[in-house]
Motif scaffolding. Structure first.
Motif, PDB file in Angstrom:
ATOM      1  N   ILE A  79       0.912  -1.258  -0.122  1.00 20.35           N
ATOM      2  CA  ILE A  79       0.137   0.101   0.079  1.00 20.35           C
ATOM      3  C   ILE A  79       0.667   1.145   0.039  1.00 20.35           C
ATOM      4  N   TYR A  80       1.952   1.123   0.714  1.00 24.50           N
ATOM      5  CA  TYR A  80       2.832   2.391   0.768  1.00 24.50           C
ATOM      6  C   TYR A  80       3.589   2.694  -0.687  1.00 24.50           C
ATOM      7  N   THR A  81       3.901   1.486  -1.242  1.00 20.74           N
ATOM      8  CA  THR A  81       4.361   1.706  -2.250  1.00 20.74           C
ATOM      9  C   THR A  81       3.741   2.442  -3.117  1.00 20.74           C
ATOM     10  N   VAL A  82       2.289   1.969  -3.262  1.00 24.27           N
ATOM     11  CA  VAL A  82       1.370   2.777  -4.335  1.00 24.27           C
ATOM     12  C   VAL A  82       1.216   4.202  -3.685  1.00 24.27           C
ATOM     13  N   GLN A  83       0.998   4.154  -2.459  1.00 23.49           N
ATOM     14  CA  GLN A  83       0.722   5.726  -1.937  1.00 23.49           C
ATOM     15  C   GLN A  83       1.923   6.565  -2.476  1.00 23.49           C
ATOM     16  N   ASN A  84       3.141   6.210  -2.252  1.00 23.89           N
ATOM     17  CA  ASN A  84       4.306   7.038  -2.536  1.00 23.89           C
ATOM     18  C   ASN A  84       4.519   7.116  -4.046  1.00 23.89           C
ATOM     19  N   ASN A  85       3.958   6.370  -4.747  1.00 22.09           N
ATOM     20  CA  ASN A  85       3.940   6.665  -6.234  1.00 22.09           C
ATOM     21  C   ASN A  85       2.803   7.543  -6.679  1.00 22.09           C
ATOM     22  N   LEU A  86       1.787   7.354  -6.067  1.00 18.32           N
ATOM     23  CA  LEU A  86       0.475   8.352  -6.067  1.00 18.32           C
ATOM     24  C   LEU A  86       0.975   9.664  -5.804  1.00 18.32           C
ATOM     25  N   LEU A  87       1.701   9.810  -4.833  1.00 20.78           N
ATOM     26  CA  LEU A  87       2.425  10.918  -4.327  1.00 20.78           C
ATOM     27  C   LEU A  87       2.742  11.818  -5.398  1.00 20.78           C
ATOM     28  N   TYR A  88       3.741  11.406  -6.115  1.00 18.21           N
ATOM     29  CA  TYR A  88       4.438  11.819  -7.252  1.00 18.21           C
ATOM     30  C   TYR A  88       3.477  12.366  -8.374  1.00 18.21           C
ATOM     31  N   LEU A  89       2.610  11.587  -8.595  1.00 17.38           N
ATOM     32  CA  LEU A  89       1.323  11.725  -9.616  1.00 17.38           C
ATOM     33  C   LEU A  89       0.664  12.959  -9.335  1.00 17.38           C
ATOM     34  N   ALA A  90       0.265  12.963  -8.007  1.00 18.05           N
ATOM     35  CA  ALA A  90      -0.372  14.134  -7.506  1.00 18.05           C
ATOM     36  C   ALA A  90       0.142  15.420  -7.558  1.00 18.05           C
ATOM     37  N   VAL A  91       1.516  15.476  -7.217  1.00 16.64           N
ATOM     38  CA  VAL A  91       2.378  16.654  -6.938  1.00 16.64           C
ATOM     39  C   VAL A  91       2.672  17.139  -8.487  1.00 16.64           C
ATOM     40  N   SER A  92       2.702  16.199  -9.486  1.00 15.44           N
ATOM     41  CA  SER A  92       3.010  16.548 -10.780  1.00 15.44           C
ATOM     42  C   SER A  92       1.844  17.280 -11.481  1.00 15.44           C
ATOM     43  N   ASN A  93       0.652  16.830 -10.907  1.00 17.83           N
ATOM     44  CA  ASN A  93      -0.404  17.399 -11.415  1.00 17.83           C
ATOM     45  C   ASN A  93      -1.379  18.461 -10.765  1.00 17.83           C
ATOM     46  N   LEU A  94      -0.967  18.765  -9.492  1.00 16.67           N
ATOM     47  CA  LEU A  94      -1.566  19.741  -8.591  1.00 16.67           C
ATOM     48  C   LEU A  94      -0.591  20.895  -8.081  1.00 16.67           C
ATOM     49  N   ASP A  95      -1.107  21.793  -7.864  1.00 16.62           N
ATOM     50  CA  ASP A  95      -0.056  22.719  -7.288  1.00 16.62           C
ATOM     51  C   ASP A  95       0.101  22.459  -5.660  1.00 16.62           C
ATOM     52  N   ALA A  96       1.295  22.939  -5.231  1.00 15.48           N
ATOM     53  CA  ALA A  96       1.600  22.540  -3.890  1.00 15.48           C
ATOM     54  C   ALA A  96       0.386  22.576  -2.953  1.00 15.48           C
ATOM     55  N   ALA A  97      -0.244  24.007  -3.131  1.00 15.70           N
ATOM     56  CA  ALA A  97      -1.094  24.304  -1.848  1.00 15.70           C
ATOM     57  C   ALA A  97      -2.357  23.450  -2.058  1.00 15.70           C
ATOM     58  N   THR A  98      -2.895  23.256  -3.344  1.00 18.50           N
ATOM     59  CA  THR A  98      -4.010  22.405  -3.433  1.00 18.50           C
ATOM     60  C   THR A  98      -3.858  21.090  -3.027  1.00 18.50           C
ATOM     61  N   TYR A  99      -2.754  20.441  -3.348  1.00 15.90           N
ATOM     62  CA  TYR A  99      -2.162  19.195  -2.972  1.00 15.90           C
ATOM     63  C   TYR A  99      -2.264  18.900  -1.314  1.00 15.90           C
ATOM     64  N   GLN A 100      -1.576  20.007  -0.721  1.00 12.03           N
ATOM     65  CA  GLN A 100      -1.409  20.153   0.979  1.00 12.03           C
ATOM     66  C   GLN A 100      -2.927  20.021   1.333  1.00 12.03           C
ATOM     67  N   VAL A 101      -3.597  20.723   0.820  1.00 14.97           N
ATOM     68  CA  VAL A 101      -5.247  21.057   1.251  1.00 14.97           C
ATOM     69  C   VAL A 101      -5.854  19.683   1.054  1.00 14.97           C
ATOM     70  N   SER A 102      -5.811  19.372  -0.041  1.00 16.66           N
ATOM     71  CA  SER A 102      -6.559  17.974  -0.212  1.00 16.66           C
ATOM     72  C   SER A 102      -6.067  16.799   0.566  1.00 16.66           C
ATOM     73  N   TYR A 103      -4.799  16.788   0.900  1.00 19.40           N
ATOM     74  CA  TYR A 103      -4.308  15.593   1.197  1.00 19.40           C
ATOM     75  C   TYR A 103      -4.650  15.462   2.775  1.00 19.40           C
ATOM     76  N   GLN A 104      -5.357  16.483   3.161  1.00 16.43           N
ATOM     77  CA  GLN A 104      -5.626  16.590   4.849  1.00 16.43           C
ATOM     78  C   GLN A 104      -6.949  15.627   4.936  1.00 16.43           C
ATOM     79  N   LEU A 105      -7.453  15.090   3.712  1.00 12.32           N
ATOM     80  CA  LEU A 105      -8.470  14.237   4.115  1.00 12.32           C
ATOM     81  C   LEU A 105      -8.070  13.020   4.714  1.00 12.32           C
TER      82      LEU A 105
END
Ligand code: C5P
Length: 325
Positions: A79-105
């Motif tokens: 699960i962490y490997t999937v999560q860590n790969n997704l993190l790069y995908l998210a960061v490459s497609n969202l700006d840092a602030a949007t990413y940080q806010v939505s990740y609070q989910l």
């Protein structure tokens, strides 16, 4: 510490994903981070054992010696490997602030998994406080660009330059939602295994990292196999990529420590409070301007933390009265 580490990590990651020139394969960074974690946990265990022979015996015992115990780390490693790969995908497609806010989910997904898997009783007051925390941290993270926890001007510039070319915000958001689910599940699973079995933290971290390397390697070949064959694992690596790997290692091992001495829900509170504290420190260090959203968000975080404590006290009192009946 968690918040400062996290904020600088996201900004550096985002920055490296928007730089022109040769782009490193993020799947290799995920795998190499696990290699660094294996080495780090081995060194920590060596410092604990203080004898090479004892150390080798111990490493053998917690891996090949007890394969079924080690296998318990296979699930969070996947699960962490999937999560860590997704993190790069998210960061490459969202700006840092949007990413940080939505990740609070992940505050909410963690609470849900804690109830489902650890039967953690969460009363109404605590639910209310978790929602307040979620809203509060989101508002704090929505600081304008002069804040240290959001975008730097350099970052904003490169974001603007690449926005139209590379952004797929919907994909980024889907990646964040999936990451939050992964974070909640894997964190609670790790906590359950750590607290429910005798194997100590650093042995668990070692086992987790070994599986992380194996699964990370598979992920690397699934995601970028042909390109890596052509260009090599370290294609596009520069100093900042190594910095990200170091920060990811430090952050990951810190997560293990926090989960051992507290729990995953409190980890969310600790991160939130330290975000607020790091912003307040920045007021003095970097002339950070306190805006109305920041002050109200910070107020919500503090109130939520206080409420969660009250909720815990109420739960203890209720248990005591039920017990004495
Ligand atoms: O965001 P979250 O708190 O879920 O972060 C989890 C991160 O910590 C993942 O990158 C995971 O690889 C890492 N981790 C670790 N060792 C642990 C637990 C988590 O490296 N024992």
């Amino acid at each position: 510490m968690v918040a400062v580490q996290n904020a600088s990590l996201i900004l550096t990651m985002r920055y490296t994903r928007t730089l022109p020139g040769d782009m490193y394969f993020s799947s290799t960074a995920v795998m190499i981070t696990e290699v660094v974690k294996v080495v780090t946990t081995m060194l920590i265990l060596l410092a604990e054992k203080r004898s090479i022979v004892e150390w080798i015996k111990y490493l053998y015992s917690v891996s090949v010696g007890h394969p079924w115990d080690m296998a318990k780390m296979l699930v969070p490693a996947c699960i962490y490997t999937v999560q860590n790969n997704l993190l790069y995908l998210a960061v490459s497609n969202l700006d840092a602030a949007t990413y940080q806010v939505s990740y609070q989910l992940k505050i909410l997904t963690t609470a849900l998994f804690s109830i489902a898997m650890l039967s953690k009783p969460i009363n109404r007051v605590q639910w209310l406080s978790l929602f307040m925390l979620f809203v509060g941290v989101s508002v704090v993270q929505l600081q304008p660009v002069n804040g240290p926890v959001t975008q730097s001007s350099k970052e904003k510039l490169s974001t603007q330059n690449t926005l139209s070319k590379t952004h797929n915000p919907l994909l980024g958001l889907a990646a964040v939602v999936a990451s939050s689910m992964c974070s909640g599940f894997a964190g609670v699973y790790f906590e359950k295994t750590l607290k429910g079995t005798a194997t100590p933290l650093w042995a668990r971290n070692f086992q987790l990292a070994i599986f992380g390397v194996i699964i990370g390697t598979m992920g690397m070949y699934i995601n970028d196999g042909s390109k890596i064959k052509e260009k090599g694992i370290f294609f596009g690596y520069h100093k900042l990529v190594w910095l990200i790997i170091a920060m990811q290692t430090f952050g990951g091992l810190l997560v293990g420590i926090v989960v051992k001495y507290a729990d995953n829900i409190l980890k969310g509170f600790a991160a939130a409070v330290s975000i607020v504290v790091s912003c307040i420190v920045s007021v003095y260090l970097f002339q950070f301007n306190l805006s109305l959203p920041f002050v109200s968000g910070a107020g919500l975080v503090m109130l939520a933390t206080y409420l969660y404590g009250i909720g815990q006290k109420l739960a203890v009192q209720k248990n005591a009265t039920n017990g004495s009946k």
